[in-house]
Write an enzyme that holds these catalytic residues in place. Structure first.
Site, PDB file in Angstrom:
ATOM      1  N   LYS A 122       0.852  -1.018  -0.026  1.00 45.41           N
ATOM      2  CA  LYS A 122       0.136  -0.178  -0.078  1.00 45.41           C
ATOM      3  C   LYS A 122       0.942   1.308  -0.129  1.00 45.41           C
ATOM      4  O   LYS A 122       0.642   2.092  -0.644  1.00 45.41           O
ATOM      5  CB  LYS A 122      -0.826  -0.017   1.049  1.00 45.41           C
ATOM      6  CG  LYS A 122      -1.723   1.287   1.666  1.00 45.41           C
ATOM      7  CD  LYS A 122      -2.131   1.372   2.683  1.00 45.41           C
ATOM      8  CE  LYS A 122      -1.508   2.112   3.961  1.00 45.41           C
ATOM      9  NZ  LYS A 122      -1.320   3.491   3.689  1.00 45.41           N
ATOM     10  N   ASN A 123       1.908   1.018   0.658  1.00 44.01           N
ATOM     11  CA  ASN A 123       2.846   2.397   0.774  1.00 44.01           C
ATOM     12  C   ASN A 123       3.798   2.439  -0.534  1.00 44.01           C
ATOM     13  O   ASN A 123       4.707   3.383  -0.277  1.00 44.01           O
ATOM     14  CB  ASN A 123       3.703   2.454   2.156  1.00 44.01           C
ATOM     15  CG  ASN A 123       2.396   2.534   3.140  1.00 44.01           C
ATOM     16  OD1 ASN A 123       1.361   2.974   2.827  1.00 44.01           O
ATOM     17  ND2 ASN A 123       2.814   2.439   4.360  1.00 44.01           N
ATOM     18  N   CYS A 169      -4.684   8.554   8.213  1.00 45.85           N
ATOM     19  CA  CYS A 169      -5.130   8.155   9.558  1.00 45.85           C
ATOM     20  C   CYS A 169      -4.742   9.184  10.813  1.00 45.85           C
ATOM     21  O   CYS A 169      -3.627   9.814  10.662  1.00 45.85           O
ATOM     22  CB  CYS A 169      -3.824   6.720  10.008  1.00 45.85           C
ATOM     23  SG  CYS A 169      -4.702   5.272   9.070  1.00 45.85           S
ATOM     24  N   ASP A 185       4.361   0.860  11.864  1.00 43.37           N
ATOM     25  CA  ASP A 185       3.009   0.459  11.462  1.00 43.37           C
ATOM     26  C   ASP A 185       2.954  -0.909  11.820  1.00 43.37           C
ATOM     27  O   ASP A 185       2.014  -1.760  11.551  1.00 43.37           O
ATOM     28  CB  ASP A 185       3.034   0.234   9.780  1.00 43.37           C
ATOM     29  CG  ASP A 185       3.106   1.474   8.939  1.00 43.37           C
ATOM     30  OD1 ASP A 185       3.670   1.579   7.994  1.00 43.37           O
ATOM     31  OD2 ASP A 185       2.463   2.613   9.978  1.00 43.37           O
TER      32      ASP A 185
END
Ligand code: EPZ
Length: 441
Positions: A23-24, A121, A311
């Site tokens: 995702k990153n 977030c 994370d």
């Protein structure tokens, strides 16, 4: 009405999940395609919300994005890139932080950019001061406007010397995406070197960029006139892999994570072993399992790569609630990343959060009134409860806590999990989780 997951806990998760592109990295590689003079193809693309948001942002700017119906591979063609009406950008920014990375590529492609105020977030203030000061250093004009910022560079972007006050991943990506086609050489000191950054450098090098990474966190970029397209397969998502590994520990299960890469997870694997988790490295992934017996408490400090990733912390904290003794976690990357522990405490976990730096080195948040250290005493029996998910990683942590708890939990706000975990309800089903999903859409 938002979707609801009704979870009946106490079932060990066992089986196989496939993890795809990170995702990153994937959204950043999509943005990089805008810098090319011809189409690019990105492979190993997960079906997650962040990819949808960036797809619509790029399409707004005239980039065509075609998705292979079978493989999910994306072909991005920037030939007709144009300025989008800023109001439309607002509607598409959603809760992603990626729009800020469009600055450099849009300035190179069309001379300007309007970037909406960012989402992401709620784990800290998440300023973009390093991004904006870097762009100004390249010669860009940055103006605050209602709803966002307007960036332009009438004379183009010029190579520059920069030093980041903190190895910010986003700011490093901002500099890379601006420098590759800037005039002259850029030297970035104090850069982030996460695997996703290195993978983005691989993408840019495939396009014709000249980038070197030195051992002292200095990255040198020699600007070039033109970049081609790329064909690239994204590196696997180590954060999702670590999340499933923690799920195996918390539920006393056994999960094979297809696609997990040892190289990107060395620090996580060391910590996993110290807590008492078992793992087996295979050519096509990693098997994570609870070997039985007790889990061991530990003292953990998050840090930038190659340290223990921030994370990874939240799912692992759930495992530490089951460890036999007192653990300490010092979160040094974000100032407010323990908000998710409130729900765990309601479920019966014994966690106290503190303002002090409870770790080996004082961090940026030490004397600034941020609850950024946690003391976890275990083992405690978790009991099911109603949970509203606060953020991506915290949300996954709540999910695995509910799966390990006795009784039933009603979990809302699970759309947030779609941002970073591809088809997670299907994966949970495949692992034998006992739950019902009520789709609120
Ligand atoms: C990226 O966020 C990731 N997100 C985060 O993953 C990850 O936790 C983080 O890097 C650190 O590894 C994406 O790649 C989309 P930073 P980013 O800039 O780039 C401060 C997840 O769960 N800072 O490295 O926003 C900032 O406040 C997400 O997948 C400034 O002060 O992170 C933070 O304290 C969560 N000014 C620290 O640097 C700036 O201009 C690290 O932030 C920029 C950052």
């Amino acid at each position: 009405m938002s979707s609801v997951l009704t979870v009946r806990g106490g079932v060990p998760l066992s089986g196989r999940v496939a993890v795809r592109g990170a995702k990153n990295l994937v959204p950043k590689a999509m943005v990089a395609a805008l810098l090319g003079s011809e189409p690019s193809t990105l492979r190993n693309v997960p079906e997650i919300k962040d990819v949808e948001v960036v797809t619509s942002l790029l399409q707004l700017h005239g980039v065509t994005v075609a998705k292979d119906p079978v493989t999910g591979d994306l072909t991005l063609d920037p030939t007709d890139a144009k300025t989008a009406p800023s109001t439309e950008i607002d509607a598409h920014a959603g809760d992603s932080r990626i729009p800020i990375l469009l600055c450099g590529p849009l300035i190179h492609a069309i001379g300007e950019a309007f970037i909406p105020d960012l989402g992401g977030c709620k784990i800290g203030d998440r300023p973009i001061d390093y991004h904006l000061s870097s762009l100004r250093s390249f010669g860009a004009v940055v103006e605050k406007r209602p709803g966002g910022i307007h960036i332009s560079a009438p004379k183009g972007l010029k190579g520059t010397k920069l030093e980041l006050p903190y190895p910010s991943v986003g700011a490093t990506e901002q500099v890379l995406l601006a420098a590759v086609r800037a005039e002259g050489i850029t030297e970035l000191r104090g850069a982030a070197t996460e695997p996703e950054i290195i993978d983005l450098i691989c993408v840019l090098q495939k396009m014709g960029a000249i980038i070197s990474v030195q051992t002292d966190r200095t990255i040198r970029i020699e600007g070039v006139q033109e970049l081609r397209g790329y064909v690239h397969s994204a590196l696997p998502d180590r954060n999702e892999s670590a999340s499933w590994a923690s799920a195996a520990l918390v539920t006393r299960g056994d999960i094979f994570v297809q696609g997990a890469s040892q190289l990107d997870m060395l620090t996580f694997l060391n910590t996993y072993r110290k807590v008492g988790g078992g793992f087996e490295i295979h050519d096509d992934g990693i098997r994570f399992f609870h070997p039985g017996g007790k889990l061991t408490p530990l003292v953990l400090e998050t840090d930038v790569h190659p340290g223990f990733m921030t994370d990874w912390q939240q799912p692992l904290v759930v495992a530490l609630t089951q460890a036999d003794g007192v653990s300490i976690v010092h979160e040094t990357v974000y100032e407010n990343r323990f908000g998710f522990t409130d729900a765990l405490i309601r479920m019966g976990a014994n966690i106290q959060v503190h303002r002090e730096c409870l770790g080996s080195v004082p961090c940026r948040f030490g004397q600034r009134n941020f609850l950024h250290s946690a003391v976890i005493s275990g083992p405690t029996q978790l009991k099911g409860t109603d949970i509203d998910i606060p953020d991506l990683r915290g949300g996954f942590s709540h999910l695995i806590a509910a799966l390990a708890a006795t009784g039933t939990s009603r979990v809302t706000g699970i759309e947030i999990i779609n941002r970073g975990y591809e088809r997670f309800t299907e994966k949970l089903e495949g692992l034998g989780a006992d739950f019902d999903f009520t789709d609120g859409n």
